[in-house]
Every structure is written in C-alpha cells, then in structure tokens.
Enzyme design. Structure first.
Site, PDB file in Angstrom:
ATOM      1  N   SER A 127      -0.511  -8.329   5.815  1.00  0.00           N
ATOM      2  CA  SER A 127       0.460  -7.507   5.116  1.00  0.00           C
ATOM      3  C   SER A 127       1.798  -8.234   4.947  1.00  0.00           C
ATOM      4  O   SER A 127       1.857  -9.289   4.345  1.00  0.00           O
ATOM      5  CB  SER A 127       0.637  -6.174   5.843  1.00  0.00           C
ATOM      6  OG  SER A 127       1.418  -5.280   5.102  1.00  0.00           O
ATOM      7  N   ASP A 184      -0.096  -8.345   0.206  1.00  0.00           N
ATOM      8  CA  ASP A 184      -1.404  -7.785  -0.161  1.00  0.00           C
ATOM      9  C   ASP A 184      -1.287  -6.619  -1.143  1.00  0.00           C
ATOM     10  O   ASP A 184      -2.269  -5.934  -1.425  1.00  0.00           O
ATOM     11  CB  ASP A 184      -2.202  -7.380   1.081  1.00  0.00           C
ATOM     12  CG  ASP A 184      -1.554  -6.254   1.865  1.00  0.00           C
ATOM     13  OD1 ASP A 184      -0.315  -6.242   1.971  1.00  0.00           O
ATOM     14  OD2 ASP A 184      -2.277  -5.392   2.396  1.00  0.00           O
ATOM     15  N   ASP A 240      -0.084  -3.589  -1.231  1.00  0.00           N
ATOM     16  CA  ASP A 240      -0.339  -2.175  -0.954  1.00  0.00           C
ATOM     17  C   ASP A 240       0.970  -1.416  -0.758  1.00  0.00           C
ATOM     18  O   ASP A 240       0.979  -0.185  -0.746  1.00  0.00           O
ATOM     19  CB  ASP A 240      -1.263  -1.982   0.254  1.00  0.00           C
ATOM     20  CG  ASP A 240      -0.682  -2.501   1.563  1.00  0.00           C
ATOM     21  OD1 ASP A 240       0.348  -3.207   1.528  1.00  0.00           O
ATOM     22  OD2 ASP A 240      -1.273  -2.208   2.621  1.00  0.00           O
TER      23      ASP A 240
END
Length: 578
Positions: free
Chosen positions: A144, A305, A307
């Site tokens: 992340s 990533d 998100d």
C-alpha cells in the site's frame, strides 16, 4: 531455536540461495540486526503479510512469500476448492513481480491454477477479478502506502473481499503449521505454463472492470457540460493508478487532465516522494505546483496500489487549495452519490445502507439520518464492509449505497469488495463537474455539507514504537486502558466505553454492559460528551498504536480548535503510559 540458531540455519542450509546467504553474511557482526530479522516469523495476520524486504524470517522475501502461499494452498485444498484457482496481482514495489510469480508457482506445485496479471494492476481490480473469474481466492502483492523498503501480501477470498472469519484464522493456522521451509512446494514456470497452472490475464479484465465502474455514473450530462472548463491535476505517485485513472477520465470526457510527469512512471523506489502516502501533504509538492500553474480545480493522488485517493480542492474565492481528509472526501462522495441517486430516482431503497468503520467520522451518521438510510458500523478494515455486502446478497436484506473508512478509502458499487481509488476519482470528478454547473466548487460543496449536518472534525495520532520493546509498550498501553478505562479525556467525560475484544459496551455511570455485536478485535473506544470520541487500536501492518478521535464544533474554526486540543490531551495520556 533462538534467533541466532535460526540465523545460522539459514546460513548453512542449501535451500536458501547464495544471494540470501551473502546478504546474511554481511550482517554477521551486527547482533541487533540479526535479532530483528530472526526473532520471529513475519506474522501472517488477518490481512496477510507486510514487512521490510530482506533475508530473514521476519522479512518479506521469496521464502516467506512461498511459505505463506503453501499455508494458503493447504487451506484451499482442505476446503476442496482447488479447482477454482487463485487470481494474483501486484503493484510497482520492489520485488512485486518476483513475489507474484513465487506465489503462483507454489500454488501450481500444489495443483492449483494461478491467474496472474501480465503487469501491475490496482488492488480493486484484483478484487473484481476474483469474482469475475470465479476464483476461490486472490493474492495481491503490495504494501500500500508504506515506504519503499516494504512490501506485502494480501489474501482475498471468493467473495472478492480480504479474508474474514473463519477463513482468516484458518489460513493463519495453516501458515503457522508450515515450520520447515524444505517442505514448501514450488515448480518451474515453464512447466507451470505448459500444464495450464500459470495463466496470464490482463486486457479483457481491464475492459470489463472499467465498464462496471462507468455504469455507476449519475450525471454524464454535467460532465459533458463542463468538459472544457474543469481542470484536474493527477499523480499516481509512481504506482499502479496512472493507466486506469487516466483511461476512465478520458472515456467519460474529462479533457483537461494534467498528470505530474515526474511521478507518472511506476517506480518502487518512489524517487520523488519518500513516503508515497496520499494522506501526507509532502506527497503533493509537485502536484500542487502543477495545479497552480494550470489553475486546476482539484488535485488528486492515488497510493501505489490505487485503492486510496487523496484530494486537494480549490477555494474559488481565495484561490487556496484545501486538503481533504479521508473522512471529508468520503463524505463528499457519499453525500453526492446518495443525494443524487435520490434526486434522479425519486426515492432510495427502504433498506438502503451507508456503511462505515468504527474509526470513521460521525458525519457519515448525520448524512445517513438526513436521507433516512441505515448507518452500519463495522470493524476497521474494508473487508468488513465487503462482508456486509455479501451478507446483503445472501440474505436479500439490505441494499448497499456506499461504504467508506477514514483512511482515504471508499467503494461506490458492488462490482468489487475493496476500496477503489479509480472509482473514487471518477465520482469526485463527476461531483466537481455537477457542482461546477451550479457555479460551485468542491470546497463550496464541502462547506455546505458542514452547514447542513454539523461541523465534525476528525484526526489520527499515530505513535511508532519499533522492535520487541515497542511491541511490549503497545501491549502495555492497551492493557492499562482496558483494565482502567479513562473517566474523562481532556474536556470530555466518558459516557460509554467499548471493548471490542471483550465484546462489550459499558455505561460509564451505571456500569451496565451491552454487546457490541461485532467480531472480537483488540480495539478500545471511548464515547464522550458532545458527540466526541476516541478510539485506540494497534496497527495491523506497522509497529504503531493509533488514536483516532472526533469532535463536533459550532463552526469549522471551532471544530478544528477542539480537535487540536483533544489530540494534545491524548498525547499527554500516551506520554504518561509509555
């Protein structure tokens, strides 16, 4: 064996390659480093693995990834679902492609087919792919927003969400049961491909994923009306967001999208930003400079990533760019989606639900009350929002409208079961276009939300305590606060004390206890006077203890001052406990 004995075993065992042994030989005189690398196995938690890349049992490397995958494979075989296969994605971090292949080849050696993305992809697309391909599980190689020295390994189940009970504990048990690295299976990639156990995926999934997101658009007319006026600056922060974010914005008609060139290309070293976190103002230095040059309406940043989405929005009156917290941007998107869905359709489902994590702002509750929809609290971790969506589908009770958590993550539909910065980008830009047709900026819309629902202010204080000693201190803080709940925090008296590990909500006056009705978790929550609150939880991925808090003020200035004071009081308490 103690840590020194494990170190020596890695040094002499031919199972570990020469490069690994050379790296370990270089630290032979550094006892502290040897201890840190070998005092434990890198913990496979409820989300998988995350750690510093390097040789050792407490590091992310080919061997720890392979061991984790062997445990996952053992569990899949026990459930009898090995025929369905596993989808695998990875981001731009160091060793991500190698870890993805290592996981795929371990699965293949266990007779389980792996569907591996041909190149880096965002986390939400992996969540989508698991369901689209009817896989039994998914693996995503990512850390992340952590610094460059980290990587991670997230596990998803067949519903597309990260693993939840009972699968999480069962998989953790299987991973722990793999004690001998020599018993971990692997195979040659060429053989895996020939046997149909390694399958490359990509473009078809990309197209399908994009089409699902585009179906959610509410006001294409607004986008069309201001396509030549609205200006957007975007940075992928050297991660996976560049292609999907730019693609969807282009296909919807946003023609003035300016990308930060220095941060456009994937790079696991993150050369222009040491901490690729859209929560950090330092990550926006280049993007804000470009925004001022182009007179942009908003500035967007996705984490490696893709998100999570970070945002700056322009104040049309002063020209200043304001950073939105995850609570602010999530509520801005949620209010837009729920409000405009009602405006277009005339009504909302009677069982409509706005889902948030327990550490997310109470502003979400106020929005839910305003629209007459259910507000549902879940534990921290977007997988619990995904679990609720699955519950709605299986029981036929509940209609998902929106879900969010304070850490810059939200999901506007049910095509995936994890937070999605690609879709969040689309909706924030659509909302910007919609409000622009009304002569408003996103900052104007945010202020209107505060005026309508109340001036809620939330923030997080994170305390990093590394090493064995740090873990013990974190444990001690939680034990003290659990056994001796605070009667007051700063100017606020405690009304109720929630202990999610015990599963109780205790009234501070009557001492009567009620159930939380949520799974057990090592989290404490103080409900305070005047809608204030403080929540304490250890990070599941970093050596940190986090204190989440929220207040409600009479104005934006008042709420910010109250939030700052509460944060200072919390830090004082922590100093006394350490």
């Amino acid at each position: 064996m103690n840590y020194k004995e494990v170190y020596e075993e890695w040094m002499r065992n031919p199972y570990f390659d020469e490069q690994t042994r050379a790296e370990l030989k270089a630290i032979a005189e550094d006892e502290k480093e040897i201890e840190d690398r070998f005092y434990r196995d890198l913990e496979f938690g409820t989300a998988g693995l995350r750690g510093v890349i390097g040789a050792g049992t407490n590091r992310m490397n080919l061997y720890t990834v392979r061991k984790a995958t062997q445990g996952l494979a053992n569990y899949i075989k026990k459930t009898g679902a090995q025929e369905k296969g596993v989808a695998i994605a990875y981001d731009s971090r160091r060793m991500s492609p190698e870890f993805a292949d290592e996981a795929a080849l371990c699965l293949g050696a266990n007779g389980i087919k792996a569907y591996v993305f041909e190149s880096l992809r965002p986390t939400p697309e992996l969540s989508y792919a698991v369901r689209k391909l009817n896989c039994t599980a998914g693996i995503n190689i990512t850390a992340s927003h952590n610094p460059a020295e980290y990587n991670g390994y997230k596990v998803y189940w067949e519903d597309g969400a990260q693993i939840t009970p009972p699968h999480d504990q069962n998989i953790m048990d299987e991973v722990k049961a793999v004690e001998d690295y020599n018993h971990v299976l692997t195979m040659d990639k060429e053989d895996a491909c020939k046997q149909g156990l390694y399958c490359s995926i990509g473009e078809d999934l990309d197209r399908s994923y994009m089409e699902e997101i585009k179906k959610l658009v509410i006001h294409q007319d607004a986008i069309d009306a201001v396509t030549d006026e609205l200006k957007i600056v975007y940075t992928p922060l050297h991660g996976t967001g560049n292609i999907p974010v730019r693609t969807i914005l282009k296909e919807l008609g946003f023609s003035n999208v300016f990308v930060v060139k220095e941060q456009e290309e994937p790079d696991g070293d993150f050369p222009t930003v040491g901490y690729p976190n859209p929560e950090s103002p330092a990550a926006y230095e280049l993007a804000l400079a470009l925004a001022k040059k182009e007179n942009a309406d908003l500035v967007l940043a996705t984490d490696p990533d893709a998100d999570r989405l970070g945002v700056y929005v322009k104040d049309g009156k002063t020209g200043e760019y304001h950073m939105l917290t995850g609570n602010m941007s999530g509520c801005l998107i949620g209010d837009y989606i729920i409000g405009q869905t009602k405006a277009v359709k005339g009504a909302l489902p009677e069982d409509g639900a706005f889902i948030r994590s327990i550490v997310t702002t109470n502003l979400a509750d106020a929005i839910a009350r305003h629209y007459g929809v259910n507000l549902i609290e879940v534990l921290t971790g977007f997988k619990f929002i995904g679990q609720k969506i699955l519950e709605f589908e299986t029981t036929g009770q509940g209609t998902y409208l929106f879900g969010m958590e304070e850490s810059y993550g939200c999901l506007p539909g049910v095509y995936a079961r994890d937070k999605d910065a690609v879709a969040a980008t689309m909706f924030l830009c659509e909302a910007a276009a919609f409000y622009k047709t009304q002569g408003k900026t996103l900052w104007d819309a945010m202020l209107e939300i505060y005026e309508r629902y109340g001036y809620y202010q939330d923030h997080v204080e994170s305390i990093t305590l590394k090493g064995i000693e740090g873990l013990e201190k974190i444990k001690g803080i939680l034990e003290t606060l659990r056994s001796n709940p605070l009667a007051e925090i700063g100017a606020y008296k405690t009304l109720k004390f929630r202990d999610y590990q015990a599963g109780t909500i205790t009234d501070a006056v009557t001492k009567e206890a009620a159930p939380t009705n949520l799974p057990s978790s090592n989290v404490l929550y103080y409900e305070l006077e005047d809608e204030a609150w403080v929540c304490v939880r250890p990070s599941g991925t970093e050596p940190k203890i986090k204190f989440y808090m929220g207040v409600k003020g009479t104005s934006l200035k008042d709420s910010m001052e109250k939030s700052k004071k509460l944060g200072q009081e919390v830090l004082k308490i922590v100093d006394e406990l350490i």
